[in-house]
Design an enzyme around this catalytic site. Structure first.
Site, PDB file in Angstrom:
ATOM      1  N   HIS A  72      19.220  52.692 121.808  1.00  0.00           N
ATOM      2  CA  HIS A  72      18.024  53.309 122.397  1.00  0.00           C
ATOM      3  C   HIS A  72      17.807  54.693 121.803  1.00  0.00           C
ATOM      4  CE1 HIS A  72      17.693  50.796 126.344  1.00  0.00           C
ATOM      5  NE2 HIS A  72      17.873  50.050 125.285  1.00  0.00           N
ATOM      6  N   TYR A 201      14.313  56.716 134.692  1.00  0.00           N
ATOM      7  CA  TYR A 201      14.878  57.491 135.802  1.00  0.00           C
ATOM      8  C   TYR A 201      13.702  57.935 136.663  1.00  0.00           C
ATOM      9  CZ  TYR A 201      19.379  57.995 133.369  1.00  0.00           C
ATOM     10  OH  TYR A 201      20.586  57.759 132.766  1.00  0.00           O
ATOM     11  N   PRO A 292      27.019  59.103 138.573  1.00  0.00           N
ATOM     12  CA  PRO A 292      26.628  58.349 137.377  1.00  0.00           C
ATOM     13  C   PRO A 292      25.264  58.717 136.782  1.00  0.00           C
ATOM     14  CG  PRO A 292      26.521  56.966 139.326  1.00  0.00           C
ATOM     15  CD  PRO A 292      27.097  58.260 139.765  1.00  0.00           C
ATOM     16  N   LYS A 296      27.945  59.662 132.210  1.00  0.00           N
ATOM     17  CA  LYS A 296      29.025  60.358 131.494  1.00  0.00           C
ATOM     18  C   LYS A 296      30.441  59.834 131.777  1.00  0.00           C
ATOM     19  CE  LYS A 296      26.809  63.196 129.006  1.00  0.00           C
ATOM     20  NZ  LYS A 296      26.339  62.266 128.000  1.00  0.00           N
ATOM     21  N   TYR A 384      22.646  64.513 127.074  1.00  0.00           N
ATOM     22  CA  TYR A 384      22.637  63.070 127.339  1.00  0.00           C
ATOM     23  C   TYR A 384      23.323  62.288 126.216  1.00  0.00           C
ATOM     24  CZ  TYR A 384      20.944  58.777 129.493  1.00  0.00           C
ATOM     25  OH  TYR A 384      20.889  57.558 130.122  1.00  0.00           O
TER      26      TYR A 384
HETATM   27  C1  LIG Z   1      31.210  51.129 140.998  1.00  0.00           C
HETATM   28  C2  LIG Z   1      31.182  52.085 139.818  1.00  0.00           C
HETATM   29  C3  LIG Z   1      30.031  52.178 139.029  1.00  0.00           C
HETATM   30  C4  LIG Z   1      29.996  53.046 137.923  1.00  0.00           C
HETATM   31  N1  LIG Z   1      28.856  53.134 137.176  1.00  0.00           N
HETATM   32  C5  LIG Z   1      28.837  53.989 136.125  1.00  0.00           C
HETATM   33  C6  LIG Z   1      27.679  54.124 135.315  1.00  0.00           C
HETATM   34  O1  LIG Z   1      26.654  53.493 135.560  1.00  0.00           O
HETATM   35  N2  LIG Z   1      27.728  54.988 134.255  1.00  0.00           N
HETATM   36  C7  LIG Z   1      28.876  55.714 133.946  1.00  0.00           C
HETATM   37  O2  LIG Z   1      28.917  56.440 132.956  1.00  0.00           O
HETATM   38  N3  LIG Z   1      29.959  55.598 134.692  1.00  0.00           N
HETATM   39  C8  LIG Z   1      29.973  54.762 135.763  1.00  0.00           C
HETATM   40  N4  LIG Z   1      31.084  54.657 136.496  1.00  0.00           N
HETATM   41  C9  LIG Z   1      32.233  55.423 136.072  1.00  0.00           C
HETATM   42  C10 LIG Z   1      32.996  54.709 134.943  1.00  0.00           C
HETATM   43  O3  LIG Z   1      33.011  53.334 135.178  1.00  0.00           O
HETATM   44  C11 LIG Z   1      34.383  55.306 134.906  1.00  0.00           C
HETATM   45  O4  LIG Z   1      34.236  56.675 134.588  1.00  0.00           O
HETATM   46  C12 LIG Z   1      35.323  54.628 133.927  1.00  0.00           C
HETATM   47  O5  LIG Z   1      35.662  53.343 134.381  1.00  0.00           O
HETATM   48  C13 LIG Z   1      36.578  55.462 133.746  1.00  0.00           C
HETATM   49  O6  LIG Z   1      37.550  54.756 133.021  1.00  0.00           O
HETATM   50  P1  LIG Z   1      39.087  54.956 133.312  1.00  0.00           P
HETATM   51  O7  LIG Z   1      39.787  54.081 132.357  1.00  0.00           O
HETATM   52  O8  LIG Z   1      39.394  56.396 133.340  1.00  0.00           O
HETATM   53  O9  LIG Z   1      39.317  54.470 134.817  1.00  0.00           O
HETATM   54  P2  LIG Z   1      39.164  53.014 135.432  1.00  0.00           P
HETATM   55  O10 LIG Z   1      38.078  52.252 134.791  1.00  0.00           O
HETATM   56  O11 LIG Z   1      39.121  53.216 136.915  1.00  0.00           O
HETATM   57  O12 LIG Z   1      40.525  52.294 135.041  1.00  0.00           O
HETATM   58  C14 LIG Z   1      41.745  52.589 135.688  1.00  0.00           C
HETATM   59  C15 LIG Z   1      42.617  51.348 135.655  1.00  0.00           C
HETATM   60  O13 LIG Z   1      43.885  51.640 136.249  1.00  0.00           O
HETATM   61  C16 LIG Z   1      44.254  50.593 137.102  1.00  0.00           C
HETATM   62  N5  LIG Z   1      45.203  51.118 138.083  1.00  0.00           N
HETATM   63  C17 LIG Z   1      44.940  51.815 139.214  1.00  0.00           C
HETATM   64  N6  LIG Z   1      46.085  52.128 139.849  1.00  0.00           N
HETATM   65  C18 LIG Z   1      47.091  51.620 139.104  1.00  0.00           C
HETATM   66  C19 LIG Z   1      48.499  51.609 139.241  1.00  0.00           C
HETATM   67  N7  LIG Z   1      49.086  52.196 140.280  1.00  0.00           N
HETATM   68  N8  LIG Z   1      49.238  51.001 138.292  1.00  0.00           N
HETATM   69  C20 LIG Z   1      48.640  50.411 137.231  1.00  0.00           C
HETATM   70  N9  LIG Z   1      47.303  50.381 137.052  1.00  0.00           N
HETATM   71  C21 LIG Z   1      46.549  50.982 137.976  1.00  0.00           C
HETATM   72  C22 LIG Z   1      42.931  50.110 137.670  1.00  0.00           C
HETATM   73  O14 LIG Z   1      43.012  48.785 138.178  1.00  0.00           O
HETATM   74  C23 LIG Z   1      42.026  50.207 136.457  1.00  0.00           C
HETATM   75  O15 LIG Z   1      42.027  49.032 135.688  1.00  0.00           O
HETATM   76  C24 LIG Z   1      31.135  53.818 137.619  1.00  0.00           C
HETATM   77  C25 LIG Z   1      32.268  53.727 138.407  1.00  0.00           C
HETATM   78  C26 LIG Z   1      32.311  52.894 139.515  1.00  0.00           C
HETATM   79  C27 LIG Z   1      33.559  52.839 140.392  1.00  0.00           C
END
Ligand SMILES: Cc1cc2nc3c(=O)[nH]c(=O)nc-3n(C[C@H](O)[C@H](O)[C@H](O)COP(=O)(O)OP(=O)(O)OC[C@H]3O[C@@H](n4cnc5c(N)ncnc54)[C@H](O)[C@@H]3O)c2cc1C
Length: 388
Positions: A72, A201, A292, A296, A384
């Site tokens: 985009h 948006y 969200p 980011k 952005y």
């Molecule tokens: C419902 C929802 C919608 C979202 N929508 C957006 C969006 O539209 N745009 C955007 O930019 N961001 C969005 N986000 C944020 C984005 O998805 C997160 O910032 C991103 O997933 C971060 O990645 P991460 O790997 O740091 O954490 P996570 O994706 O949370 O991954 C962490 C992993 O660790 C695992 N875990 C947890 N505890 C333990 C443990 N004790 N032992 C082993 N493993 C464990 C979990 O199961 C998970 O798989 C959203 C978040 C949520 C919750």
């Protein structure tokens, strides 16, 4: 078991770190408490900064993203019944964003990990971190009814906001910053071609709405709602009715389709400082959360582990600790920029304070400024698409 880097969590942060280290020939073990099916089906983010696309491509996991991702060049802002385009590409000297679901990135990264033959354990439990303040940290966990001890040089805490890594740091060694918002997002995934080519948006008197997409056949739509809203009170007809009201402008209609998934996400800003304690390094949602609206969260998670992989490579290959020592400060500089941008987008676009007329006038003035001033539009655009 022994490895160089123990990675807790197989979300975008943990899996990307594992892949970046693999490319550098550094050993790691990834442990994840959910099943592969669950992790691959978790619907979350979908907008990628140019720099994140480039990083994943260089790391060898960009092939399907290049084929299926939707590039985009702009986004649309809607308010007072008018739509205005922000030309991201022109305003940022050629940068774009790519729409490609987090589920797809996670699938690609898991496939790459399995192909590498390096260890990835799903459905572990009872995960505990030991000795993070010493030079001999360990991760203890159970897998398939057996107890395991994983000795390592460092632990990467990539286990998200509710994981165990951040709480393993003594409370007096962490400073946290939080902002809760009095609203959440009700999100749906719908089997219908997106009604617009670019994201919309919408600031509306009934509340914020966002039109986005996951593919040419799948739309993703969000509505501002109360954070404690009961999803049972939102049958599909009510959701569509509200989306029509908040997104439509004269001459443009929103197409409906079967709702494949729906859920409510509360909105929060959160930062934990520093992102390191001894041999434990936090990355992604384990250290910070953004609302969200600025798209980011996923991008920050990937950018953290980009820095962490570089720092670990310099240390484990050449014995240099300079980048490791700079890790937390370097990440936090980007994190706070994203925190500000996400808060700013959120407060500019959502219905605040029960529609207080003063707040409404300020928002409209800010939105008019953004769409009419080249400087203001450039500021939004460069945040952005992300900074390198
Ligand atoms: C419902 C929802 C919608 C979202 N929508 C957006 C969006 O539209 N745009 C955007 O930019 N961001 C969005 N986000 C944020 C984005 O998805 C997160 O910032 C991103 O997933 C971060 O990645 P991460 O790997 O740091 O954490 P996570 O994706 O949370 O991954 C962490 C992993 O660790 C695992 N875990 C947890 N505890 C333990 C443990 N004790 N032992 C082993 N493993 C464990 C979990 O199961 C998970 O798989 C959203 C978040 C949520 C919750």
């Amino acid at each position: 078991m022994r490895t160089q880097v123990a990675i807790v969590g197989a979300g975008p942060a943990g899996l990307t770190l594992a892949q970046l280290l693999h490319v550098e020939g550094i050993d790691s073990v990834v442990i994840e408490n959910r099943s592969r099916e669950y992790v691959e089906a978790r619907i979350r983010a979908g907008v990628l900064e140019q720099g994140v696309v480039d990083l994943l491509t260089t790391a060898g996991v960009g092939e399907r993203m290049t084929r299926e991702g939707l590039v985009h060049e702009g986004i649309e802002l809607q308010f007072a019944g008018e739509r205005h385009r922000i030309d991201l590409k022109r305003l940022t000297g050629g940068k774009t964003i790519t729409v490609y679901g987090q589920t797809e990135i996670v699938k690609d990264l898991i496939q790459a990990r399995l192909t590498s033959g390096r260890p990835l354990f799903f459905e572990v439990d009872d995960v505990r971190l030991d000795g993070i303040g010493t030079t001999r940290p360990r991760v203890l966990f159970r897998h398939e009814d057996a107890a395991h001890e994983l000795d390592c040089d460092v632990i990467a805490g990539c286990d998200g906001f509710h994981g165990i890594s951040r709480p393993s740091i003594p409370a007096n060694a962490l400073r946290t910053f939080t902002r809760e918002y009095p609203f959440g997002w009700l999100g749906i995934l719908a089997q219908v071609a997106p009604s617009n080519e670019e994201l919309i948006y919408s600031n509306h008197e009934r509340g914020f709405a966002l039109l986005t997409m996951r593919s040419p056949q799948i739309s993703r739509l969000y509505l501002q709602c109360r954070p404690d809203e009961d999803i049972a009170e939102w049958p599909d007809e009510r959701i569509w009715e509200e989306l029509h009201a908040r997104l439509e402008v004269p001459g443009w209609t929103l197409a409906e389709g079967p709702v494949l998934e729906k859920g409510i996400t509360p909105m929060r800003s959160f930062v934990a400082e520093p992102m390191r304690h001894g041999r434990l390094f936090l990355a992604g949602d384990a250290a910070h959360i953004v609302p969200p609206t600025g798209a980011k969260g996923l991008n920050l998670a990937v950018r953290d582990v980009q820095l962490l992989a570089e720092a670990l490579t310099a240390w484990l290959r050449k014995g240099s600790e300079t980048l490791l020592d700079a890790y937390s400060t370097s990440c936090l500089r980007r994190v706070w920029r994203a925190e500000h941008f996400s808060w700013w987008m959120t407060t500019m676009l959502h219905k605040l304070e029960d529609g207080d007329p003063f707040a409404v006038r300020l928002q409209e003035s800010q939105l008019r400024y953004v769409v009419s001033s080249e400087s203001a539009a450039t500021s939004l655009a460069e945040n952005y698409v992300g900074f390198d």
